[in-house]
Structure formats: structure tokens, C-alpha cells
Enzyme design. Structure first.
Site, PDB file in Angstrom:
ATOM      1  N   THR A 186       0.839  -1.201   0.000  1.00  0.00           N
ATOM      2  CA  THR A 186       0.000   0.000   0.000  1.00  0.00           C
ATOM      3  C   THR A 186       0.874   1.250   0.000  1.00  0.00           C
ATOM      4  O   THR A 186       1.999   1.249   0.508  1.00  0.00           O
ATOM      5  CB  THR A 186      -0.945   0.014   1.207  1.00  0.00           C
ATOM      6  OG1 THR A 186      -0.193   0.156   2.424  1.00  0.00           O
ATOM      7  CG2 THR A 186      -1.768  -1.264   1.265  1.00  0.00           C
ATOM      8  N   GLY A 187       0.358   2.300  -0.607  1.00  0.00           N
ATOM      9  CA  GLY A 187       1.124   3.548  -0.686  1.00  0.00           C
ATOM     10  C   GLY A 187       2.468   3.343  -1.361  1.00  0.00           C
ATOM     11  O   GLY A 187       3.502   3.757  -0.836  1.00  0.00           O
ATOM     12  N   SER A 188       2.433   2.724  -2.552  1.00  0.00           N
ATOM     13  CA  SER A 188       3.694   2.271  -3.156  1.00  0.00           C
ATOM     14  C   SER A 188       4.052   2.966  -4.459  1.00  0.00           C
ATOM     15  O   SER A 188       4.827   2.438  -5.258  1.00  0.00           O
ATOM     16  CB  SER A 188       3.648   0.756  -3.380  1.00  0.00           C
ATOM     17  OG  SER A 188       2.455   0.353  -4.017  1.00  0.00           O
ATOM     18  N   THR A 189       3.526   4.166  -4.683  1.00  0.00           N
ATOM     19  CA  THR A 189       3.918   4.898  -5.890  1.00  0.00           C
ATOM     20  C   THR A 189       5.237   5.650  -5.702  1.00  0.00           C
ATOM     21  O   THR A 189       5.775   6.207  -6.652  1.00  0.00           O
ATOM     22  CB  THR A 189       2.824   5.894  -6.307  1.00  0.00           C
ATOM     23  OG1 THR A 189       2.562   6.793  -5.227  1.00  0.00           O
ATOM     24  CG2 THR A 189       1.536   5.161  -6.680  1.00  0.00           C
ATOM     25  N   GLY A 212       8.781   6.395  -2.557  1.00  0.00           N
ATOM     26  CA  GLY A 212       9.369   6.218  -1.236  1.00  0.00           C
ATOM     27  C   GLY A 212       9.605   4.776  -0.827  1.00  0.00           C
ATOM     28  O   GLY A 212       9.966   3.917  -1.634  1.00  0.00           O
ATOM     29  N   ILE A 213       9.382   4.484   0.465  1.00  0.00           N
ATOM     30  CA  ILE A 213       9.613   3.147   1.010  1.00  0.00           C
ATOM     31  C   ILE A 213       8.708   2.126   0.325  1.00  0.00           C
ATOM     32  O   ILE A 213       9.127   1.002   0.038  1.00  0.00           O
ATOM     33  CB  ILE A 213       9.387   3.146   2.533  1.00  0.00           C
ATOM     34  CG1 ILE A 213      10.468   3.981   3.238  1.00  0.00           C
ATOM     35  CG2 ILE A 213       9.394   1.722   3.088  1.00  0.00           C
ATOM     36  CD1 ILE A 213      10.203   4.216   4.716  1.00  0.00           C
ATOM     37  N   GLY A 214       7.469   2.512   0.048  1.00  0.00           N
ATOM     38  CA  GLY A 214       6.544   1.596  -0.611  1.00  0.00           C
ATOM     39  C   GLY A 214       7.026   1.187  -1.988  1.00  0.00           C
ATOM     40  O   GLY A 214       6.993   0.005  -2.355  1.00  0.00           O
ATOM     41  N   SER A 241       7.339   2.966  12.879  1.00  0.00           N
ATOM     42  CA  SER A 241       8.372   4.001  12.970  1.00  0.00           C
ATOM     43  C   SER A 241       9.015   3.928  14.344  1.00  0.00           C
ATOM     44  O   SER A 241       8.382   3.510  15.325  1.00  0.00           O
ATOM     45  CB  SER A 241       7.758   5.383  12.774  1.00  0.00           C
ATOM     46  OG  SER A 241       8.663   6.416  13.152  1.00  0.00           O
ATOM     47  N   TYR A 272       0.964  11.466  15.349  1.00  0.00           N
ATOM     48  CA  TYR A 272       1.646  10.516  14.475  1.00  0.00           C
ATOM     49  C   TYR A 272       2.191   9.337  15.276  1.00  0.00           C
ATOM     50  O   TYR A 272       2.000   8.172  14.914  1.00  0.00           O
ATOM     51  CB  TYR A 272       2.784  11.243  13.742  1.00  0.00           C
ATOM     52  CG  TYR A 272       3.712  10.339  12.965  1.00  0.00           C
ATOM     53  CD1 TYR A 272       3.314   9.793  11.748  1.00  0.00           C
ATOM     54  CD2 TYR A 272       4.993  10.058  13.435  1.00  0.00           C
ATOM     55  CE1 TYR A 272       4.168   8.972  11.022  1.00  0.00           C
ATOM     56  CE2 TYR A 272       5.854   9.241  12.714  1.00  0.00           C
ATOM     57  CZ  TYR A 272       5.447   8.702  11.518  1.00  0.00           C
ATOM     58  OH  TYR A 272       6.283   7.892  10.803  1.00  0.00           O
TER      59      TYR A 272
END
Length: 264
Positions: A13-16, A18-20, A141, A154
Site C-alpha cells: 500500500t502507498g507504493s507509488t 518512497g519506502i513503498g 516508525s 503521528y
């Protein structure tokens, strides 16, 4: 080393970016069939094209859905009923004084960072249990353990992820399904990059100066004394998704550059 991921279907998820993105790339390089996720079709299509250009033999697809909402999770699940590997990477970051964070911001942070992983795990774990094989990773994190005073909302979500991951691992005791958390330290991911750029613009400072000041204030105990790269974090995530990591479950695995001053 063969990580035993060939033929496994993995959702990051959220992989467009950065870390993803780095995680999806690492899994694809190991032969997993990858599903990239982002909020907009344009971003997802661009990421899929970039993956195919980088790894011509990769099996990669993309699904645009806002997983910070129940409707977005339901949409993705409808299009992708089963996965072998689920990496709950989606997350947003914020830095504000506690007094300035309203209910709406608290709830939005929790929806994106925590509920997205809960909703997807709740669905996909049933199939993993039935097949007696699966991997779930929550990208938490170090802030979930060392709480910065001005990132309380956060940090609460990142601590919650650790609790969910450990609880799910306990629930799946005796099965071939593992659930772990990975705890990055300061990382130059896409989201953090935007966050630092906004700080630089607000303070009218050079981005490198902001990074130096941020690390000095938020990570004075860092042993590597620098921001990590997304690829450095992804290396750990890819490993715990692998068949080789079959005895690692219920763990909170630090890739924090030594920030947390503890021997365990």
C-alpha cells in the site's frame, strides 16, 4: 539467496514512491507478482510503467484507491480478493503542537495510518490462514517507541501499529502466517521529503540545512548520523516477507540507524 517469493502475490500500500515503491521493487526483483497502490490513477500508472521499465520481466499491476477510507479499502478488496503478502506501508506524517491538533486531524491520521492496515489485514488473513502461508508487515516508525513531543498524533498511530501486529501474530500462532512490524528511523521517503520541503519553505532555509537540523533535534542518538534511504528500509521489509523469514513473527524490527538506545 533465493527468498522463496517467486509466484507469490504481494500488495504494497502507498507504493507509488518512497519506502513503498522501494519495497514493491525489491519484491518484484525476487519474482513476486506485485500490486502497486496509490490514490490516483495517474500516479499508479506512472509507477507501474516505471517498474516495468526497471524490471522488464516483472509481473506488476496497479490499483488506485484511497485506503485512508473504508470505501477505498472495500474497492481495492473487490478488485484484489486474495494476496500472499500484505505490506501495510501507507502512512502520513505531521508535526504540530499537541494543543493545535484537532479531532478531525487525529481521526484522519488514525484512519490512514492504522485503520487502512486493520481493514486489509482483516480481509486478507482469512485466505492466508486457509492456505497456511502468508506474510503481513506493518511499516511503523521508531517514533512509536521514542515519542517526539510535537508529533504525538503521528506517534500514537505508530505505536498502535505495533500493538495490532503483535496481536495478530499471537492470533495466528501455530500457522504458516507471520505478522511483523518494521520500524524505520528518519528516512528520505517521498512523504518525508515533502514534509521537509514545507518546513524549509516556511523557515526560508535550504533543504539540506533543514534535514541537518531535523536530524539533530529528532535523532540526536542516531548512530549512522544520516537519513536512511528507502532502499535500506525496503531490504528489511522484503526479507521478512520471504519464505526465509518463517521463524520471525510478532517482532518489531528496527531499521532506525541505531536511534533507539536499547540493546533489545
Amino acid at each position: 539467496m533465493d527468498l522463496g517469493l517467486r509466484g507469490k502475490r504481494a500488495l504494497v500500500t502507498g507504493s507509488t514512491g518512497g519506502i513503498g515503491w522501494a519495497t514493491a521493487h525489491g519484491l518484484a526483483a525476487e519474482g513476486a507478482a506485485i500490486v502497486i497502490n496509490g490514490r490516483t490513477p495517474e500516479r499508479v500508472e506512472a509507477a507501474v510503467a516505471r517498474m516495468r521499465e526497471s524490471l522488464p520481466d516483472a509481473i506488476v499491476d496497479g490499483i488506485a484507491a484511497d485506503l485512508g477510507t473504508a470505501a477505498g479499502c472495500a474497492c481495492l478488496i473487490e478488485r484484489l480478493p486474495q494476496v500472499d503478502v500484505l505490506v501495510n506501508n501507507l502512512g502520513i506524517i505531521g508535526m504540530q503542537r499537541f494543543e493545535d491538533v484537532g479531532d478531525e486531524e487525529w481521526l484522519h491520521m488514525f484512519e490512514v495510518n492504522v485503520m487502512s492496515g486493520i481493514r486489509l489485514s482483516r480481509h486478507y488473513l482469512a485466505g492466508m490462514r486457509q492456505r497456511d502461508w502468508g506474510r503481513v508487515v506493518f511499516v511503523s516508525s521508531e517514533s512509536g517507541l521514542q515519542v517526539p513531543a510535537d508529533m504525538l498524533h503521528y506517534s500514537v498511530t505508530k505505536t498502535a501499529q505495533l500493538t495490532v501486529a503483535r496481536g495478530l501474530a499471537e492470533m495466528l500462532a501455530g500457522t504458516g502466517v507471520t505478522v511483523n512490524s518494521v520500524l524505520p528511523g528518519p528516512t528520505v521517503s517521498e512523504g518525508v521529503g515533502r514534509f521537509l520541503s514545507r518546513m524549509a519553505a516556511k523557515q526560508q532555509l535550504d533543504i539540506e540545512q533543514v534535514k541537518k537540523e531535523f536530524l539533530g533535534r529528532m535523532g540526536p542518538t542516531s548512530v549512522i548520523r544520516r537519513f536512511a534511504s528507502p532502499e535500506e528500509i525496503a531490504a528489511m521489509i522484503v526479507y521478512v516477507c520471504s519464505a526465509r523469514a518463517s521463524a520471525t513473527t510478532g517482532a518489531a524490527l528496527r531499521v532506525d540507524g541505531g536511534m533507539i538506545r536499547a540493546v533489545m
